[in-house]
Design a protein around this motif. Structure first.
Motif, short mmCIF file in Angstrom:
data_model
loop_
_atom_site.label_atom_id
_atom_site.label_comp_id
_atom_site.label_asym_id
_atom_site.label_seq_id
_atom_site.Cartn_x
_atom_site.Cartn_y
_atom_site.Cartn_z
N SER A 274 1.54 14.21 0.65
CA SER A 274 1.15 14.16 -0.31
C SER A 274 0.45 14.07 -1.82
O SER A 274 -0.31 14.42 -2.06
CB SER A 274 1.11 16.73 0.07
N ASN A 275 2.08 13.44 -2.13
CA ASN A 275 1.40 12.95 -3.26
C ASN A 275 0.91 12.29 -3.03
O ASN A 275 0.92 11.18 -4.24
CB ASN A 275 3.00 13.44 -4.38
N LYS B 108 -0.77 4.92 -5.15
CA LYS B 108 -0.79 5.55 -6.54
C LYS B 108 0.54 7.08 -5.66
O LYS B 108 -0.31 7.92 -4.81
CB LYS B 108 -1.89 6.11 -7.40
N PHE B 109 1.16 7.17 -7.06
CA PHE B 109 1.68 8.80 -6.42
C PHE B 109 1.56 9.84 -8.10
O PHE B 109 0.87 8.95 -8.48
CB PHE B 109 3.79 8.52 -6.25
N SER B 110 1.42 10.91 -7.46
CA SER B 110 1.72 11.88 -8.25
C SER B 110 2.75 13.20 -8.59
O SER B 110 3.08 12.87 -7.30
CB SER B 110 -0.31 12.63 -8.11
N GLU C 55 4.38 2.36 6.90
CA GLU C 55 4.10 3.86 5.94
C GLU C 55 4.78 4.35 6.27
O GLU C 55 4.68 5.71 6.35
CB GLU C 55 2.41 3.86 7.30
N ASP C 56 6.20 4.39 5.72
CA ASP C 56 7.23 5.24 5.54
C ASP C 56 6.96 5.71 4.17
O ASP C 56 7.56 4.40 2.85
CB ASP C 56 7.67 4.68 6.93
N ILE C 57 7.66 6.95 4.15
CA ILE C 57 8.45 6.65 2.20
C ILE C 57 8.91 7.72 2.27
O ILE C 57 8.91 8.71 3.16
CB ILE C 57 6.77 7.92 1.48
N GLU C 58 10.92 7.49 1.63
CA GLU C 58 11.48 8.63 1.07
C GLU C 58 11.25 8.50 -0.25
O GLU C 58 11.35 7.46 -0.93
CB GLU C 58 12.78 7.71 2.15
#
Length: 211
Positions: A178-179, A148-150, A165-168
């Motif tokens: 943090s989201n 989940k992303f907020s 485990e990389d987010i762009e």
């Protein structure tokens, strides 16, 4: 015909056939209805389906209020099937008349990814949000784990490499860790039933692993 029907104490109302306007890999289904039923009276709802444009039909199946539609598994492909329902109402006397008010059918599409490999698969995902808000994926085949992303922004594109485990994000000078609920998407070997929540365009890229 039984004595209730002979005494006009039982009635059956059958709907015309209608098309379910859906073409998806699978769907979570629900049937529910509203009614008033005096003591001693009874209302039974049944459905049947045709997957051959009305040439053949399943048997009538008794439904549970708030339950799944019979003969439609969540993993079954849905391609505009035909459907009918009927309502059977009975009463012990003429003074007690149950009332059937409305019926609702709910179809929640799911994505099915069949991991034919021997090991878990951790896909790459691109999510382009439509409208501000949250987005989540729940793997119903794996302990209902939620990814989940907020508070994403309209037209923002998030790229997630679940293996690394990389987010762009497409937003400048912005980080989305943090989201995120820190639960990266994992697809165990076998069929994975994914429920998506939140309006977005989603693209997967993955490669299965074999021993």
């Amino acid at each position: 015909m039984n004595w209730l029907q002979l005494g006009n104490l039982q009635g059956i109302s059958t709907s015309p056939s209608f098309t379910v306007p859906l073409q998806v890999d699978g769907a979570l289904t629900k049937i529910s209805w509203k009614y008033s039923s005096p003591p001693g009276t009874k209302i039974i709802v049944q459905t049947r389906l045709s997957f051959s444009n009305g040439a053949d039909w399943t048997e009538w199946r008794i439904c549970t209020n708030g339950g799944a539609i019979p003969d439609l598994s969540s993993a079954d492909k849905i391609d505009h099937p035909q459907m009918m329902y009927r309502v059977i109402i009975s009463s012990p006397d003429y003074a007690a008349v149950p009332a059937f008010e409305e019926i609702t059918f709910t179809f929640e599409p799911v994505i099915i990814i069949d991991n034919t490999g021997d090991l878990d698969c951790k896909p790459e995902i691109w999510i382009t949000k439509e409208g501000n808000g949250d987005f989540s994926i729940v793997n119903l085949s794996s302990r209902a784990e939620e990814f989940k992303f907020s508070d994403l922004i309209d037209q923002e594109t998030i790229y997630i490499d679940n293996e690394q485990e990389d987010i762009e994000t497409s937003l400048a000078a912005t980080y989305r860790y943090s989201n995120f609920n820190d639960n990266y998407l994992n697809l165990p070997a076998g069929s994975n039933l994914l429920k998506l929540s939140g309006k977005a365009k989603v693209q997967f890229r993955y490669q299965f692993k074999y021993l």
